[in-house]
Design a protein around this motif. Structure first.
Motif: not given
Lengths: 426, 233
Positions: B157-163, B168
Motif C-alpha cells: 500500500v505504501s509503495r503503490y497507493l498514493k494515499c 495507513l
C-alpha cells in the motif's frame, strides 16, 4: 658522488599518509604541464620518456602493498603516453597506481605529467618535467641542452641525496603540537561523474610584484591574503551570524629545501596555515595582509619547521604503529587524515615560485602550469607558478558552483590587478 | 579582448561565457571567438566501484566457514550433531535476511521481506523438529502467516497507493489490535489455557480507539492543523 639505483624504496615520511588516505573516488594527485610552441610529437615524447625515467628511480615507480607499509618499486619500462581528456587529474584507482604512480599526457601543444603525491612533491615533479622536456627537445630539434636550472643530466647516475627521505635527516628534539581549530568549509553541489573544473587566472608578474611591494610583502603573501579575504567575504554571505562563523585559513606549502640542505627529489615540504578568525571582528584587506605577513614570517624558519618535522617523524617511529598490520594502519591513518588532514584549512595555496629554464629551452616553451587535484573532503585547491613574465593561478574544484573562483578573481580585479581567465568549462 | 561585464576579468579566446558567473560573452564590435578550448571535449571517467559479486562471494564464504566451524566443534566434542542445528539455522537465517540485496541488481523490498518470512518459518520448523514440539502447525505457522500478510500489505500500500499516510497508520494500529486477539486465541487453542479471550481485548480496544482517532484527524483538516501547531518538533 655515490651512485644509487635501488629496486625499491620505503615511502618518505610525508608520503606515508597518501596511500592510506586514498578512497574510491579520490587519490592525491597533482599535475605539472608545459605548453610548447608547436604540437607535441608523441613518438618523440615516448622515446624521451623512456630515456628520462632511468635518471629518476624515485619517480619511475609503482606503489606496492607490504605487510606493514606500502613501498615503491621500480618500473621495468616507461608507461605509454596518453592523450589528455576533458579535465586534468582524473581519478586514478589503486590498481593503476600498482602499475605506475605517474602518467604522461599530451594534447595539442601541451605535455603534462600527473604524479601521485606519495612519490614526489611539486619541486621534485618540476625537475622531472624539465628533464623530460629537455630530452624531448634534444631528440626533436637536436639541441644541446646543458644541465642546470632544474634540468638534470640524463646520462648521470642518480645520487643518494636525490633519493633520501630528508625528513628523517632533519628530525629535531622538540615536537610541535598539531592542535588547530577547524576552519570554514566551502560547499556546493558535487560533480557525480568525477569532472574536475579548472579555472586559470593569468596575471602579469611585474604588476603583482609592484602591488606586493606597495604593501611591503611578498607575492605569495599578497595572493594568500587576497584568497583569505575572498573566503571571508564568502563566509559572511553564507553564514551571516558571526558567532557561527569559523576561522578562515589557507594551507601554504613550504619547500623545505630552501631551509635545509637537501637535494631530495622526494617529498620534502611542510606547510603553514596563515589566516584570520572573523569571529574577532571585521578585517580590512590591509589588516589581513599584515596578519598573513607576520604569521608566515614567524613560521618560516628552520627551527619552527624542525619541530614540525619532529612531530611527524616521531609518529612514524612509534613502535606501536610500526607493528600494526597495514590494513589496520590504513584504518587508523585514514581516520587521522579525516580528522586533521583537511579540516584545518579551507584549501591549499601552493606556489612553486618563478620557474626558470635554460635559455635554449625557453624559446620552445611558452607556458608552464601547476595544478592540484581537489581535496578528499573539501572541494577546492589552488596551484600557482610564474613563468617568464606571467603568473598562472590554477584553481580546481569538484563542485558545480564557481563560488570561490569568482570571489577570488573578482577580488584581485577590485585590488586593481588585471586577470585573464581561461577554463575547461563544459 | 572581451571582458566579463559582471566580474571585470578578461576572458580567453576559448571562453564563450564567463567561467566565473556564466555570463555570455557579447561585444557588438568584436566577432565571436573561435579559439579551441585548452582541454579536449572527450572525457574518461574512472570511478572505482565495489565489486558486488566479490563482496557477495567473500561474505558467503564467511557464513559457510562459520557454519562449518560450528558443525566441526559439535561433532568433535559430541561425536555427532547435537546442539549445532540451532546456531547453524540462525546463521542461515541471518544470511537470508542480510544477503539478498547483493544477489540482485535491482531492489525488490517486498520480495526480500517475503523471503525473510519464509526463512523464519523454516528456522522455526527446524527448532520445532529438533525439540519435538507440536506448536509449529497450530500456533507459529498461522501467526507468522498473519504477520507476513500484514507486513506485505502495508509495504504494498505504501509503495503503490498514493494515499494519505495517516490512513495507513490508522490501518496498521487497528491491525495490530486484531493481531493481539489472534495471538491470544491461538495461545488458548494450542496450549489449552482457557476458552475465552481475556487480555487481548484491552490492546484491541486501545488500538481501535487510536485507529479511529487517526481517521478523524485525517478527515478533519482544522483539527489536523491545530494538532500540528501544538505538537510540531
Amino acid at each position: 658522488m655515490k651512485e644509487h639505483k635501488p629496486n625499491w624504496l620505503r615511502l618518505d615520511n610525508a608520503a606515508k599518509i597518501y596511500p592510506a588516505a586514498k578512497r574510491r573516488t579520490w587519490t592525491n594527485l597533482f599535475r605539472l604541464s608545459a605548453t610548447l610552441t608547436e604540437p607535441v610529437d608523441t613518438a618523440v615524447l615516448q622515446s624521451a620518456l623512456e630515456q628520462t625515467i632511468p635518471r629518476f628511480p624515485s619517480i619511475a615507480v609503482r606503489v606496492r602493498r607490504g605487510m606493514f607499509w606500502y613501498y615503491l618499486e621500480k618500473i621495468k619500462s616507461a608507461p605509454k603516453v596518453e592523450e589528455d581528456i576533458a579535465y586534468p587529474l582524473r581519478h586514478t584507482p589503486f590498481r593503476a597506481l600498482r602499475k605506475c604512480a605517474f602518467r604522461v599526457l599530451y594534447f595539442e601543444n601541451r605535455i603534462a605529467v600527473e604524479y601521485f603525491h606519495a612519490i614526489t612533491d611539486g619541486n621534485g615533479g618540476l625537475v622531472f618535467l624539465k628533464t623530460l622536456l629537455a630530452e624531448y627537445l634534444t631528440q626533436k630539434y637536436a639541441l644541446s641542452i646543458p644541465s642546470g636550472d632544474g634540468v638534470l643530466d640524463r646520462h648521470d647516475e642518480p645520487t643518494e641525496g636525490e633519493l633520501e627521505d630528508s625528513f628523517l635527516k632533519h628530525e629535531g628534539r622538540v615536537a610541535a603540537s598539531r592542535a588547530a581549530p577547524t576552519t570554514y568549509r566551502i560547499s556546493g553541489t558535487p560533480e557525480t561523474d568525477g569532472f574536475l573544473h579548472l579555472t586559470t587566472g593569468i596575471l602579469q608578474v611585474p604588476e603583482v610584484l609592484r602591488m606586493a611591494k606597495s604593501y611591503g610583502v611578498t607575492l605569495t603573501e599578497l595572493l594568500t591574503a587576497a584568497m583569505v579575504a575572498a573566503i571571508v567575504e564568502m563566509q559572511n554571505k553564507a553564514v551571516p551570524n558571526p558567532k557561527r562563523q569559523r576561522p578562515v585559513k589557507v594551507l601554504v606549502p613550504v619547500n623545505l629545501r630552501r631551509l635545509f640542505e637537501s637535494t631530495s627529489l622526494r617529498n620534502f615540504v611542510l606547510f603553514i596555515t596563515p589566516g584570520v578568525d572573523p569571529r574577532m571582528g571585521n578585517y580590512t584587506f590591509e589588516e589581513i595582509v599584515k596578519s598573513v605577513h607576520y604569521q608566515m614570517g614567524m613560521e618560516l624558519s628552520d627551527k619552527v619547521m624542525k619541530t614540525r618535522i619532529t612531530t611527524n617523524v616521531k609518529v612514524e617511529k612509534s613502535i606501536f604503529l610500526k607493528i600494526l598490520p597495514l590494513f589496520i594502519k590504513n584504518i587508523a591513518m585514514k581516520a587521522v587524515y579525516n580528522m586533521v588532514g583537511e579540516s584545518k584549512s579551507c584549501l591549499a595555496f601552493s606556489n612553486l615560485g618563478a620557474v626558470k629554464l635554460p635559455a635554449v629551452m625557453e624559446r620552445y616553451i611558452q607556458r608552464i602550469d601547476f595544478i592540484l587535484g581537489a581535496q578528499a573532503t573539501r572541494p577546492n585547491n589552488c596551484g600557482l607558478l610564474s613563468y617568464q613574465d606571467k603568473l598562472y593561478i590554477n584553481l580546481t574544484r569538484n563542485i558545480r558552483e564557481p563560488v570561490l573562483e569568482r570571489a577570488f578573481f573578482s577580488y584581485l580585479v577590485k585590488l586593481g590587478l588585471g586577470v585573464k581567465i581561461e577554463s575547461n568549462q563544459r | 579582448m572581451p571582458y566579463c561585464v559582471k566580474c571585470g576579468v578578461e576572458l580567453a579566446e576559448s571562453e564563450d561565457k564567463c567561467p566565473l558567473c556564466h555570463t555570455v560573452v557579447y561585444h557588438p564590435d568584436l566577432p565571436l571567438m573561435t579559439a579551441n578550448s585548452p582541454y579536449p571535449a572527450q572525457k574518461a571517467s574512472q570511478t572505482e566501484s565495489v565489486n558486488r559479486y566479490g563482496v557477495l562471494f567473500f561474505l558467503s564464504v564467511l557464513f559457510v566457514s562459520i557454519i562449518a566451524l560450528t558443525l566441526l566443534i559439535d561433532v568433535r566434542f559430541s561425536g555427532r550433531m547435537t546442539w549445532s542445528g540451532y546456531p547453524i539455522g540462525a546463521v542461515g537465517l541471518l544470511y537470508v535476511i542480510t544477503m539478498p540485496p547483493l544477489w540482485f541488481k535491482r531492489r525488490h523490498p517486498i520480495f526480500f521481506v517475503a523471503l525473510d518470512y519464509v526463512a523464519v518459518a523454516i528456522y522455526l520448523w527446524l527448532v520445532a523438529f529438533l525439540t519435538g514440539g507440536g506448536w509449529m502447525r497450530p500456533f507459529a505457522l498461522p501467526l507468522l502467516a498473519c504477520l507476513a500478510g500484514l507486513t506485505l500489505i502495508v509495504m504494498a500500500v505504501s509503495r503503490y497507493l498514493k494515499c494519505d499516510p495517516i490512513y495507513l497508520y490508522s490501518g496498521v494500529v487497528i491491525a495490530i489490535g486484531l493481531f493481539t486477539v489472534l495471538l491470544e486465541g491461538l495461545i488458548n487453542r494450542t496450549f489449552q489455557i482457557r476458552e475465552t479471550l481475556v487480555w487481548s481485548l484491552y490492546p484491541l480496544a486501545s488500538c481501535l480507539l487510536v485507529g479511529v482517532a487517526l481517521v478523524v484527524v485525517a478527515l478533519c483538516k482544522p483539527l489536523r492543523e491545530a494538532l500540528h501547531k501544538i505538537f510540531f518538533v
